[in-house]
Design a protein around this motif. Structure first.
Motif, short mmCIF file in Angstrom:
data_model
loop_
_atom_site.label_atom_id
_atom_site.label_comp_id
_atom_site.label_asym_id
_atom_site.label_seq_id
_atom_site.Cartn_x
_atom_site.Cartn_y
_atom_site.Cartn_z
N UNK A 15 0.76 -1.31 0.13
CA UNK A 15 0.01 -0.10 0.09
C UNK A 15 0.89 1.03 0.08
N UNK A 16 0.33 2.17 -0.47
CA UNK A 16 1.17 3.69 -0.70
C UNK A 16 0.70 4.18 0.63
N UNK A 17 1.68 4.86 1.05
CA UNK A 17 1.45 5.87 2.28
C UNK A 17 2.06 7.15 2.26
N UNK A 18 1.23 8.22 2.71
CA UNK A 18 2.09 9.38 2.90
C UNK A 18 2.45 9.69 4.59
N UNK A 19 3.42 10.64 4.65
CA UNK A 19 3.79 10.88 6.03
C UNK A 19 2.67 11.57 6.59
N UNK A 20 2.35 11.54 8.10
CA UNK A 20 1.24 11.47 8.73
C UNK A 20 0.97 13.16 8.50
N UNK A 21 1.92 14.05 8.62
CA UNK A 21 1.43 15.32 8.54
C UNK A 21 0.95 15.81 7.17
N UNK A 22 1.42 15.06 6.32
CA UNK A 22 0.97 15.25 4.73
C UNK A 22 -0.34 14.53 4.53
N UNK A 23 -0.58 13.48 5.20
CA UNK A 23 -2.05 12.67 5.11
C UNK A 23 -3.21 13.60 5.62
#
Length: 108
Positions: A15-23
């Motif tokens: 799965x593709x994820x983003x850093x928490x702040x960007x998400x």
């Protein structure tokens, strides 16, 4: 998980994820845009409620928007709760998409 004769896993889950702040920034931005669009549509439907019946589609548009809003208020928390279970997450997300698109297509 199933393994082949060499001990390698035959099933993978990526799965593709983003850093928490960007998400958080992406979710807040998309949520604000969507809520703003729904609020604007509600406002326009309310203003157009007294148009003659020849042009009156406001009632069905209002019902579709109300159902989308209800599905969002119920479905998004359930979607967040089901985020740990992949099958439940996909099922709930698919149900939200199905009900939202059906409310648009069937009520308008």
């Amino acid at each position: 998980f199933f393994e082949d004769s060499f001990g390698r896993s035959l099933e993978y889950y990526g799965r593709c994820t983003l850093p928490d702040d960007a998400r958080i920034a992406v979710y807040v931005t998309l949520g604000a845009i969507n809520l703003g669009a729904v609020a604007y549509a509600f406002m326009q439907a309310w203003k157009a409620r007294h148009i003659s019946t020849e042009f009156a589609e406001t009632e069905s548009i209002f019902k579709a928007l109300a159902s989308i809003l209800l599905v969002s208020f119920v479905g998004i928390p359930v979607l967040i709760l089901a985020s740990d279970n992949r099958d439940a997450f996909i099922f709930v997300g698919s149900c939200i998409i199905f009900v939202t698109t059906c409310s648009i297509l069937l009520l308008i």
